[in-house]
Design a protein around this motif. Structure first.
Motif, PDB file in Angstrom:
ATOM      1  N   LEU A 502     -19.940 -10.151   3.623  1.00  0.00           N
ATOM      2  CA  LEU A 502     -18.655  -9.880   4.257  1.00  0.00           C
ATOM      3  C   LEU A 502     -17.535 -10.542   3.458  1.00  0.00           C
ATOM      4  O   LEU A 502     -16.477  -9.939   3.240  1.00  0.00           O
ATOM      5  CB  LEU A 502     -18.687 -10.438   5.676  1.00  0.00           C
ATOM      6  N   LEU A 503     -17.829 -11.776   3.027  1.00  0.00           N
ATOM      7  CA  LEU A 503     -16.831 -12.492   2.227  1.00  0.00           C
ATOM      8  C   LEU A 503     -16.520 -11.713   0.954  1.00  0.00           C
ATOM      9  O   LEU A 503     -15.368 -11.556   0.560  1.00  0.00           O
ATOM     10  CB  LEU A 503     -17.351 -13.881   1.856  1.00  0.00           C
ATOM     11  N   LYS A 504     -17.607 -11.232   0.342  1.00  0.00           N
ATOM     12  CA  LYS A 504     -17.437 -10.464  -0.888  1.00  0.00           C
ATOM     13  C   LYS A 504     -16.607  -9.226  -0.621  1.00  0.00           C
ATOM     14  O   LYS A 504     -15.711  -8.873  -1.389  1.00  0.00           O
ATOM     15  CB  LYS A 504     -18.810 -10.058  -1.442  1.00  0.00           C
ATOM     16  N   THR A 505     -16.972  -8.572   0.499  1.00  0.00           N
ATOM     17  CA  THR A 505     -16.255  -7.353   0.854  1.00  0.00           C
ATOM     18  C   THR A 505     -14.788  -7.666   1.092  1.00  0.00           C
ATOM     19  O   THR A 505     -13.893  -6.941   0.633  1.00  0.00           O
ATOM     20  CB  THR A 505     -16.863  -6.737   2.134  1.00  0.00           C
ATOM     21  N   THR A 506     -14.580  -8.781   1.807  1.00  0.00           N
ATOM     22  CA  THR A 506     -13.201  -9.167   2.102  1.00  0.00           C
ATOM     23  C   THR A 506     -12.434  -9.425   0.798  1.00  0.00           C
ATOM     24  O   THR A 506     -11.305  -8.977   0.636  1.00  0.00           O
ATOM     25  CB  THR A 506     -13.189 -10.447   2.960  1.00  0.00           C
ATOM     26  N   GLU A 507     -13.124 -10.119  -0.098  1.00  0.00           N
ATOM     27  CA  GLU A 507     -12.509 -10.445  -1.369  1.00  0.00           C
ATOM     28  C   GLU A 507     -12.189  -9.162  -2.135  1.00  0.00           C
ATOM     29  O   GLU A 507     -11.096  -8.991  -2.692  1.00  0.00           O
ATOM     30  CB  GLU A 507     -13.472 -11.313  -2.174  1.00  0.00           C
ATOM     31  N   GLN A 512      -8.490  -5.086  -3.781  1.00  0.00           N
ATOM     32  CA  GLN A 512      -8.069  -3.684  -3.703  1.00  0.00           C
ATOM     33  C   GLN A 512      -6.639  -3.599  -3.215  1.00  0.00           C
ATOM     34  O   GLN A 512      -5.812  -2.859  -3.748  1.00  0.00           O
ATOM     35  CB  GLN A 512      -8.972  -2.922  -2.704  1.00  0.00           C
ATOM     36  N   ASN A 513      -6.414  -4.406  -2.182  1.00  0.00           N
ATOM     37  CA  ASN A 513      -5.084  -4.395  -1.587  1.00  0.00           C
ATOM     38  C   ASN A 513      -4.052  -4.909  -2.589  1.00  0.00           C
ATOM     39  O   ASN A 513      -2.954  -4.333  -2.723  1.00  0.00           O
ATOM     40  CB  ASN A 513      -5.099  -5.262  -0.338  1.00  0.00           C
ATOM     41  N   GLU A 514      -4.453  -5.968  -3.275  1.00  0.00           N
ATOM     42  CA  GLU A 514      -3.567  -6.528  -4.284  1.00  0.00           C
ATOM     43  C   GLU A 514      -3.269  -5.472  -5.353  1.00  0.00           C
ATOM     44  O   GLU A 514      -2.119  -5.287  -5.777  1.00  0.00           O
ATOM     45  CB  GLU A 514      -4.276  -7.724  -4.926  1.00  0.00           C
ATOM     46  N   ASP A 515      -4.342  -4.781  -5.723  1.00  0.00           N
ATOM     47  CA  ASP A 515      -4.203  -3.721  -6.717  1.00  0.00           C
ATOM     48  C   ASP A 515      -3.235  -2.659  -6.242  1.00  0.00           C
ATOM     49  O   ASP A 515      -2.371  -2.199  -6.976  1.00  0.00           O
ATOM     50  CB  ASP A 515      -5.558  -3.066  -6.990  1.00  0.00           C
ATOM     51  N   LEU A 516      -3.432  -2.313  -4.951  1.00  0.00           N
ATOM     52  CA  LEU A 516      -2.567  -1.269  -4.399  1.00  0.00           C
ATOM     53  C   LEU A 516      -1.102  -1.692  -4.461  1.00  0.00           C
ATOM     54  O   LEU A 516      -0.230  -0.908  -4.839  1.00  0.00           O
ATOM     55  CB  LEU A 516      -2.943  -0.992  -2.941  1.00  0.00           C
ATOM     56  N   GLN A 517      -0.898  -2.972  -4.093  1.00  0.00           N
ATOM     57  CA  GLN A 517       0.476  -3.479  -4.145  1.00  0.00           C
ATOM     58  C   GLN A 517       0.990  -3.449  -5.578  1.00  0.00           C
ATOM     59  O   GLN A 517       2.132  -3.052  -5.853  1.00  0.00           O
ATOM     60  CB  GLN A 517       0.523  -4.904  -3.613  1.00  0.00           C
ATOM     61  N   GLN A 518       0.061  -3.847  -6.462  1.00  0.00           N
ATOM     62  CA  GLN A 518       0.411  -3.863  -7.873  1.00  0.00           C
ATOM     63  C   GLN A 518       0.777  -2.447  -8.343  1.00  0.00           C
ATOM     64  O   GLN A 518       1.775  -2.235  -9.026  1.00  0.00           O
ATOM     65  CB  GLN A 518      -0.792  -4.372  -8.664  1.00  0.00           C
ATOM     66  N   PHE A 519      -0.038  -1.496  -7.935  1.00  0.00           N
ATOM     67  CA  PHE A 519       0.235  -0.113  -8.339  1.00  0.00           C
ATOM     68  C   PHE A 519       1.499   0.416  -7.726  1.00  0.00           C
ATOM     69  O   PHE A 519       2.274   1.142  -8.362  1.00  0.00           O
ATOM     70  CB  PHE A 519      -0.953   0.791  -7.971  1.00  0.00           C
ATOM     71  N   ASN A 520       1.692  -0.009  -6.493  1.00  0.00           N
ATOM     72  CA  ASN A 520       2.928   0.390  -5.823  1.00  0.00           C
ATOM     73  C   ASN A 520       4.114  -0.097  -6.650  1.00  0.00           C
ATOM     74  O   ASN A 520       5.079   0.637  -6.891  1.00  0.00           O
ATOM     75  CB  ASN A 520       2.943  -0.204  -4.420  1.00  0.00           C
ATOM     76  N   TYR A 521       3.997  -1.335  -7.102  1.00  0.00           N
ATOM     77  CA  TYR A 521       5.061  -1.936  -7.897  1.00  0.00           C
ATOM     78  C   TYR A 521       5.225  -1.200  -9.221  1.00  0.00           C
ATOM     79  O   TYR A 521       6.332  -0.843  -9.626  1.00  0.00           O
ATOM     80  CB  TYR A 521       4.735  -3.409  -8.153  1.00  0.00           C
ATOM     81  N   ILE A 522       4.046  -0.975  -9.824  1.00  0.00           N
ATOM     82  CA  ILE A 522       4.086  -0.283 -11.111  1.00  0.00           C
ATOM     83  C   ILE A 522       4.726   1.093 -10.968  1.00  0.00           C
ATOM     84  O   ILE A 522       5.595   1.503 -11.742  1.00  0.00           O
ATOM     85  CB  ILE A 522       2.681  -0.139 -11.720  1.00  0.00           C
ATOM     86  N   VAL A 523       4.279   1.784  -9.903  1.00  0.00           N
ATOM     87  CA  VAL A 523       4.806   3.142  -9.709  1.00  0.00           C
ATOM     88  C   VAL A 523       6.307   3.105  -9.443  1.00  0.00           C
ATOM     89  O   VAL A 523       7.086   3.847 -10.023  1.00  0.00           O
ATOM     90  CB  VAL A 523       4.050   3.843  -8.570  1.00  0.00           C
TER      91      VAL A 523
END
Lengths: 745, 132
Positions: A502-507, A512-523
């Motif tokens: 679960l911890l791994k999944t959470t991580e 993933q979420n961080e990536d999404l934010q990052q992509f949002n920023y990039i986009v």
């Protein structure tokens, strides 16, 4: 008193005078001839004996004498006829009266055979019958007394009014062991036991007062033995005066002792029955209560005397439907004892009965085992829980040594009960890599007597690690001393693994979420920026003269923007590549020194013009278990940065040093470049598209990629920097190859 | 016509483009361009009375000091500047969050998306007309 004798007239002593005296005197006067026949009989024979005098004349004297007396009288009379004696006083004899009665006569005979006037034996007789009867009665009464006194099997003795023993019979002698000679000087009190004195004296004084009485006393035999007596004292009264006290005593020692024994035994039995914690009662052959102890009475809440002799089935009719009733009948029939338990719902109790037959009925003892059963049941359930639960259970003694473990514990740890008994739980459950701080904490808790709960690593017999939730509860005795510890050892490996998963999944999700934010920023910024420029420029270009200089400039800008767009898309691709690669699969043994040399070579064309140098202080054994391309990219990026941001003041020097720390490897990449003010840039240093140099190059993706790649191969990156003195990046490779597949050997 | 306008943006092409559009529209007498917030701040003197720009077109995504940093630095002067200086965010960002955040700054009069076009310039003009 003076009697006056009047001198009578002178008597004329005529024959008539004599004849009259003889004939009419009170004495019977007879004359017997030498043959023994009556020659004369005085008239006095009439009133006493009923004869007329002439009836007897010629009768032989012995004919009328009682046959028993005839020999004596015959002999006496013979003495006359032989002339030996003149006068004889005969012993009293019996003479037959006319009516057949025998009359006692006292007789004096005088031999007057030689007297010529008489020529016979003269008898002077008096009737002494009354006297003789009285005498006979006295004789008889003496005999009776003697019989009663001397021949009595009971003790008979006489006490003087002073209490002395005057006479006693043989029974007294036998019973006391003293001889008759011992008695005359003895007082009865000498023989009576002191504790019986009071009662005995009281009775004696009553007897002296003229009242007979019966009482019990006890004397001591000469040999010291006690003899119990039942004594009757009878006063001997003569003319209103008590002459003596007659005592009749019966030896009741045996009865007394038997009674006492019976009494003592019965008391003993009673005590025993009362002392029993069991209820106890007896039923006679007609099922009536014949005995019960207090426990029994208390159990029923009724006094015993109320129950005695009542029939149990009438008293408690509901019993007839019970096992108890059947068993009673059974025992009555078989005469064999039985034991059984019976539940009484009304009483909410279970009784354990023991029925035993005895001569007069049935003995019933019972004990209330409700609590016992409850405790047993509880114990059974508890032991069921302890042995069947899926949790491991350990019980240790005060020395922390294992006394017992349950089945589940054996299943989880692989040990058998007999393998672990006597060992300490720590000896079998922990291993060298168990956290010593945890153990210390556990031991402290145990020492304090505190219950504790902890998730701990423990080990299967085969060495496999088992995550366990361990609860340890101290068990204290009444004195508050800890006697045992109960361990509940729950295998939570699965849960723990799930947790880790679960911890791994959470991580992962976090990334993933961080990536999404990052992509949002990039986009929204980096991708949008060149696009916005493209849109703006193309709009503008349409309005410009194609031959003008502005148009040409716009066109160039259009191209630049398009290239930037391409770059951003390229960056995105790189980032996505790092993210989507199956990292473990692409790992290989990477020689740090090789990769570093490659990178240095590839950047040589940039170094040469600026007189820059790279020094590689690396060792052959600096091996990494990593993705080679990432290691290359990381080194390339960092060295490129160092070149990019070289100090204008001095020639560039880049040093790569490796430091081995246990299983991990640290790589320091140090430059003497322009440096950074970390205070301001640190928060954004490794973020995407954050640039810290106003210079021409740098899009702000390099360090972001470095960090991502480091993370991907299991490493961390740190930075130290000061403006105008240089920057050092430290790479921690956690999964250095030391020990991995032994390749470094 | 506005007397002076600042363009603060690290993207050279964007600056070029914005300048072109403003010139085309005859928006200002003077157009000053800065590729970093620090450069712009150096020209903005709050202590001595000096000619301030009436309009600032501010990019958000810049290295070292972002547009937000720039606005934060102006915060102490908001009361003084309000009504004299209008800041318009000009960004390539299409993120809604940025637009929301801009509302926290009273000096910000408008939120514009790149590229700056005639219509946007018209809206700036309207905002300025309302003020004067």
């Amino acid at each position: 008193m003076k009697v006056n004798f009047t001198q009578p007239e002178a008597l004329a002593l005529t024959p008539d005078f004599y004849t009259s005296i003889v004939r009419h005197g009170s004495e019977l006067i007879t004359v017997i001839n030498w043959q023994g026949n009556y020659q004369y009989v005085s008239d006095s024979v009439g009133p006493g004996l009923g004869y007329a005098p002439e009836e007897l004349l010629g009768t032989h004297v012995l004919e009328l004498i009682h046959p028993d007396d005839v020999p004596i009288i015959g002999d006496e009379l013979l003495k006359h006829t032989t002339g030996q004696t003149k006068q004889i006083t005969l012993a009293p004899f019996r003479f037959r009266a006319k009516n057949g009665d025998w009359h006692w006569l006292s007789c004096v005979s005088t031999n007057m055979l030689d007297d010529p006037h008489v020529r016979g034996i003269v008898t002077n007789s008096r009737d002494i019958t009354a006297k003789m009867v009285a005498l006979q009665q006295k004789k008889e009464s003496r005999a009776y007394y003697k019989a009663l006194f001397f021949n009595n099997p009971d003790l008979v003795f006489t006490l003087s009014t002073s209490g002395r023993v005057e006479a006693c019979n043989d029974a007294v002698v036998d019973l006391t062991g003293y001889t008759r000679e011992d008695f005359p000087e003895s007082h009865f009190a000498d023989f009576v036991l002191s504790e019986y004195h009071a009662a005995t004296f009281e009775a004696f004084h009553q007897a002296l007062a003229g009242k007979s009485c019966t009482f019990e006393s006890c004397i001591r035999h000469r040999n010291g033995q006690k003899r119990h007596l039942s004594v009757t004292l009878v006063p001997v009264v003569l003319e209103g005066r008590v002459l003596a006290v007659q005592c009749i005593a019966k030896d009741i020692t045996n009865e007394k002792e038997a009674n006492l024994l019976v009494k003592a035994q019965s008391q003993k039995l009673h005590n025993i029955l009362e002392a029993m914690v069991e209820g106890f009662f007896a039923l006679d052959t007609a099922w009536r209560y014949s005995f019960g102890n207090t426990v029994f009475a208390n159990f029923l809440g009724r006094p015993l005397n109320e129950l005695m002799h009542r029939q149990i089935w009438e008293e408690y009719p509901f019993l007839v439907d019970t096992l108890f009733y059947q068993k009673c009948l059974e025992v009555d029939k078989t005469r064999k004892p039985v034991q059984f338990d019976q539940r009484f719902d009304d009483l909410k109790a279970v009784l354990r009965f023991t029925l035993s037959p005895f001569e007069d009925g049935i003995l019933v003892s019972f004990v209330d085992i409700t609590e016992q059963l409850k405790a047993q049941e509880e114990l059974r359930k508890l032991s069921l829980v302890a042995s069947k639960t899926t949790n491991g259970v350990i019980i240790t003694n005060s020395q922390h040594e294992i006394e017992w473990v349950n089945e589940a514990f054996c299943n989880v740890t692989g040990y058998a009960l007999e393998e672990v008994v006597g060992k300490r739980p720590g000896d079998i459950l922990i291993s060298n890599d168990t956290d010593s701080r945890e153990l210390t904490w556990v031991r402290e808790q145990l020492a304090l007597g505190m219950p504790m709960r902890k998730e701990m690593r423990s080990y299967h017999k085969n060495g496999e690690m088992v995550w366990a939730d361990v609860t340890i509860s101290p068990v204290a005795n009444e004195r508050g001393e800890i006697e045992k510890h109960v361990y509940i050892h729950t295998d939570i490996t699965e849960r723990k693994l799930e947790q880790e998963q679960l911890l791994k999944t959470t991580e992962h999700l976090y990334h993933q979420n961080e990536d999404l934010q990052q992509f949002n920023y990039i986009v929204s910024h980096n991708l949008r920026a060149p696009v916005a420029n493209l849109v703006g420029l193309s709009t503008m270009l349409q309005k410009l003269d194609r031959n003008s200089g502005r148009f040409m400039q716009g066109l160039q800008n259009l191209e630049t923007s398009a290239r930037r767009l391409d770059d951003v898309i390229g960056d995105l691709n790189k980032i996505l590549a790092v993210r989507s690669t199956n990292l473990q699969a692409s790992h290989e043994m990477v020689s740090l020194v090789e990769v570093a040399a490659e990178v240095a070579l590839s950047l040589q064309h940039l170094l040469t013009p600026i007189s820059g140098r790279i020094v590689l202080n690396l060792k052959q054994e600096d091996l990494l278990w990593a993705n080679r391309a990432y290691v290359y990219s990381i080194l390339h990026n960092l060295i490129s940065n160092a070149i990019k941001y070289k100090s204008a003041q001095r020639d560039l020097l880049i040093e790569l040093n490796s430091v081995r720390k246990e299983d991990s490897l640290q790589l320091h990449i140090k430059d003497n470049g322009s440096g950074m003010d970390l205070e301001t840039v640190r928060p954004q240093l490794f973020q995407l598209y954050k640039r810290f140099h106003a210079g021409p190059d740098g899009k702000g993706i390099g360090l972001y990629l470095v960090k991502m790649q480091m993370n991907a191969i299991g490493g961390e990156i740190e930075v130290e920097s000061k403006p105008e003195s240089g920057t050092t990046f430290t790479l921690h490779f956690k999964q250095a190859a030391y020990g991995q597949q032994g390749l470094h050997n | 016509m506005v007397s002076k306008v600042y363009i603060i943006d690290d993207d050279d092409i964007s600056v070029y483009l914005t300048t072109m559009v403003l010139e085309e529209a005859g928006f200002a007498k003077e157009i000053c361009t800065y590729t970093s917030a620090d450069d712009a701040l150096a020209d903005l003197s709050f202590t001595v009375p000096a000619p301030l720009p009436e309009v600032i077109l501010l990019d958000l995504n810049m290295p070292f000091k972002s547009g937000w940093d720039f606005l934060d630095i102006l915060r102490p002067y908001e009361a003084t500047l309000k009504g004299k200086l209008d800041v318009f965010i000009l960004t390539s960002s299409i993120a809604v969050s940025d637009k929301e955040q801009a509302r926290n700054y009273p000096l910000v009069c408008g939120f514009l998306h790149k590229p700056l076009d005639e219509e946007s310039v018209a809206s700036i003009k309207r905002a300025c007309t309302r003020r004067t």
